[in-house]
Design a protein around this motif. Structure first.
Motif, PDB file in Angstrom:
ATOM      1  N   UNK A 275      38.097  35.039  49.046  1.00 60.32           N
ATOM      2  CA  UNK A 275      38.249  36.155  48.749  1.00 60.32           C
ATOM      3  C   UNK A 275      39.851  34.623  48.753  1.00 60.32           C
ATOM      4  N   UNK A 276      40.720  35.333  47.793  1.00 62.50           N
ATOM      5  CA  UNK A 276      41.991  35.699  47.686  1.00 62.50           C
ATOM      6  C   UNK A 276      43.007  36.146  46.683  1.00 62.50           C
ATOM      7  N   UNK A 277      44.448  35.822  46.604  1.00 58.54           N
ATOM      8  CA  UNK A 277      45.266  36.469  45.652  1.00 58.54           C
ATOM      9  C   UNK A 277      45.184  36.142  43.984  1.00 58.54           C
ATOM     10  N   UNK A 278      45.668  36.896  43.353  1.00 57.96           N
ATOM     11  CA  UNK A 278      45.436  36.243  42.078  1.00 57.96           C
ATOM     12  C   UNK A 278      46.524  37.601  41.618  1.00 57.96           C
ATOM     13  N   UNK A 279      47.251  36.313  40.765  1.00 55.39           N
ATOM     14  CA  UNK A 279      48.601  37.161  39.634  1.00 55.39           C
ATOM     15  C   UNK A 279      48.511  37.621  39.376  1.00 55.39           C
ATOM     16  N   UNK A 280      48.626  39.492  39.107  1.00 56.16           N
ATOM     17  CA  UNK A 280      48.383  40.358  37.998  1.00 56.16           C
ATOM     18  C   UNK A 280      47.274  41.144  38.142  1.00 56.16           C
ATOM     19  N   UNK A 281      46.644  40.627  39.248  1.00 57.49           N
ATOM     20  CA  UNK A 281      45.307  41.484  39.892  1.00 57.49           C
ATOM     21  C   UNK A 281      44.978  41.534  41.211  1.00 57.49           C
ATOM     22  N   UNK A 282      45.347  41.059  42.123  1.00 60.10           N
ATOM     23  CA  UNK A 282      45.985  41.464  43.796  1.00 60.10           C
ATOM     24  C   UNK A 282      44.343  40.711  44.427  1.00 60.10           C
ATOM     25  N   UNK A 283      43.780  41.263  45.392  1.00 62.27           N
ATOM     26  CA  UNK A 283      42.946  40.227  45.637  1.00 62.27           C
ATOM     27  C   UNK A 283      41.625  39.992  45.096  1.00 62.27           C
ATOM     28  N   UNK A 284      41.363  38.638  44.793  1.00 56.58           N
ATOM     29  CA  UNK A 284      39.683  38.855  44.366  1.00 56.58           C
ATOM     30  C   UNK A 284      39.169  38.277  45.275  1.00 56.58           C
TER      31      UNK A 284
END
Ligand code: GDP
Length: 597
Positions: A275-284
């Motif tokens: 799991x990680x955070x991605x700008x624009x997507x939130x949690x991926x």
């Protein structure tokens, strides 16, 4: 109180309790409890954590019959709740496979080639992020591969009580044979109750010796089928592709024998594998569905967080609406980041998902208070070699990929076997209270953060408990630090450097404490303060310290090669110096030992 009986008092603890907390719960002073522990042979400090059993023994010893100790549910217990027996409607599911083995034996190449061979190439743009699971297809049947470049990932999964991996492919290079990480991989597979298949790799190489490799594996309990055992060993070349079909067939054969099944008519469930955070997507979040069917729009909770599945893509980034058992998918929609290894469950509505998350978060907080994780102790034992110093680390990184690279790179620090790196735990995300507790339970554990945050309350906690947290953004700096720390474990060494030699031509005074002699410098130089070894033939007959040097009967700073002079030496016992003896002069210093020297 009724009938003079005291009311029963219940103390609930998760895995462990600090001396301080137990004393408070028992209404004792900390000193009294420490004293009682001491009587029982336990030397404890106020912040030390006692496990359930120790706490129970102490209560018994103190004769507190009215106190009852109870276990609180741990997060993993909660996670395992609801694991059901398979129904008769259960359907066949693809095997979940992990590829493990010694570094450089070809795990990555093997996985890459299997995938190239068996999956449709990705569209332009392709995979940019680190993917942690893949699926390939062979004659209409699927196999799910978990990318577990470091064994820690695997350990973490195991730690969460999920027997996620059905089959472990142990890759061993035929030109190198069984190595430490091969053995580790075998132990992991056995510990996780996974079936083992061996890929004897690099058979295209000169020096590849399949039989010798098999013998090495047999020594570690893996007996090849051809030798009457039950382990399939498939010679392959990850490079040329030779044998890969046989390997796939072998995996599917094991899957058939194991009759791997899952229910699909149940709420979706599975595990968080990245799991990680991605700008624009939130949690991926990468999930592996283990039961039921997960669909876009459904509500889920994992660990302490919940959300509604907003988007779902397969490992190639292709959108999909639903995913059944053994399918790895990437989803968005979790309100926060669930942790690697968390179990997820589908809920009928947002409210139930949120409630489940709150309960799990609470249970996790309780479990965080537990310092005694048995599977970790086990790991620790497995990793520790005799007679070597152990450097314990906890590694936290922003994404699983970075955790893996840090751990793998740490493992590559060459210590010539003198310092054993023991990865106590790894995880994705900021440094947490649990990490600090874990490190505090063990002396000498360093928490390394890579691209993560260390919240202020956590730094304070660490400072209080004497735990070292080192946070880096550049991997080389982290590795340098680890190297330094490992070097410190080696301690100091005494280094002697020869500076000159002299042939003794005259002996003027010999007492217990003093030697006065003269001679000719045969090499190097001599100055006051250096040590002198008295050598006769090949034998060293004594050692002394040079107090003063004379040249032409006058005190001198030094004598150099070919010069003739005298010297006075201090001795600790009498040395019967005679003409013809050789004096070897040297300096002696203690210094920090370096790795690899
Ligand atoms: P890992 O550390 O186990 O993932 O190993 P890699 O997949 O990175 O492989 C290490 C090295 O071995 C690379 O240079 C590969 O190209 C090479 N290699 C891997 N498999 C084979 C093989 O079957 N034959 C040969 N000749 N080289 C291989």
């Amino acid at each position: 109180m009724e009938n003079g009986q005291e009311a029963e008092k219940v103390i609930r603890i998760a895995g462990s309790i600090t001396v301080d907390e137990l004393a408070q719960a028992l209404g004792l002073s900390v000193t009294a409890l420490i004293g009682e522990l001491f009587k029982n042979g336990i030397v404890a400090t106020i912040n030390q954590r006692l496990d359930f059993e120790t706490a129970q023994i102490m209560i018994d010893e103190l004769g507190m019959k009215n106190v009852r100790l109870e276990r609180k549910n741990t997060a993993s217990q909660i996670a395992n709740e609801g694991r059901r027996e398979l129904s008769k409607d259960a359907v066949e599911r693809p095997p979940v496979v992990a590829v493990m083995g010694h570094v450089d034996h070809g795990k990555t190449t093997l996985l890459d080639n299997l995938l190239k061979k068996k999956t449709v190439a990705t569209e332009a743009g392709g995979i940019t992020q680190h993917i942690s699971a893949y699926q390939l297809e062979h004659e209409g049947r699927k196999i799910t591969f978990l990318d577990t470049p470091g064994h820690e990932a695997f350990a973490a999964i195991r730690q969460h009580g999920a027997m996620l991996t059905d089959i472990v492919v142990i890759v061993v290079a035929a030109d190198d044979g069984v190595k430490p990480q091969t053995i580790e991989a075998i132990k992991f597979a056995q510990g996780a109750n996974a079936k083992i298949i061996v890929a004897i790799n690099k058979i295209d190489r000169e020096g590849a010796d399949i039989e010798r490799t098999k013998a090495g594996l047999a020594e570690h309990g893996l007996m090849p089928e051809e030798w009457g055992g039950d382990i399939m060993m498939i010679p392959v070349s990850a490079k040329t592709g030779e044998g890969l079909d046989k390997l796939i067939e072998g995996i599917l054969l094991i899957a058939d024998v194991e009759e791997l099944k899952a229910d699909v008519k149940i709420p979706a469930e599975g595990l968080v594998i990245e799991s990680h955070m991605e700008t624009g997507k939130g949690s991926v979040v990468n999930l592996l569905v283990t039961g039921g069917e997960l669909k876009v729009g459904e509500f889920v909770a994992a660990g302490g967080v919940y959300g509604k599945i907003r988007t779902m893509t397969d490992f190639r980034g292709k959108p999909r609406g639903k995913a059944g058992p053994s399918t790895p998918v990437t989803v968005t929609g979790f309100k926060e980041l669930p942790s690697f290894g968390d179990r997820f469950l589908e809920y009928s509505d947002e409210k139930s998902a949120r409630r489940a998350a709150v309960i799990a978060a609470q249970a996790q907080a309780n479990e965080a208070a537990s310092a005694n994780v048995t599977s970790m102790d086990l790991l620790r034992m497995m990793n520790v070699e005799d007679n070597s110093k152990v450097f314990n680390v906890i590694v936290k990184g922003d994404v699983l990929g970075s955790v893996t690279s840090v751990v793998d790179s740490l493992k590559l620090i060459d210590t010539k076997g003198e310092v054993t790196l023991n990865v106590v735990a790894t995880g994705v995300g900021d440094v947490t209270e649990n990490d600090v507790y874990m490190a505090a339970g063990d002396n000498n554990t360093v928490i390394y953060g890579f691209n993560v945050n260390v919240p202020t309350n956590i730094s304070k906690l660490a400072a209080r408990d004497g735990v070292t947290i080192r946070n880096y953004r550049v991997i080389y700096e982290l590795l340098d630090d680890a190297r330094d720390s490992m070097e410190k474990l080696l301690g100091e060494e005494v280094v002697e450097t020869e500076v000159g030699t002299m042939k003794v031509m005259g002996v003027f005074r010999v007492t217990k404490q003093e030697l006065i002699a003269g001679g000719e410098m045969t090499s190097g130089k001599l100055m006051p303060g250096v040590y002198a070894r008295v050598v006769r033939g090949k034998e060293v007959i004594g050692e002394a310290v040079v107090e003063s040097v004379q040249k032409e009967k006058i005190d001198a700073k030094e004598l150099i090669e070919k010069e003739i002079g005298g010297l006075a030496m201090k001795t600790e016992k009498k040395i019967d110096l005679v003409v013809g003896d050789k004096l070897e002069f040297f300096t002696r210093e203690t210094r920090q030992r370096k790795l690899g020297e």
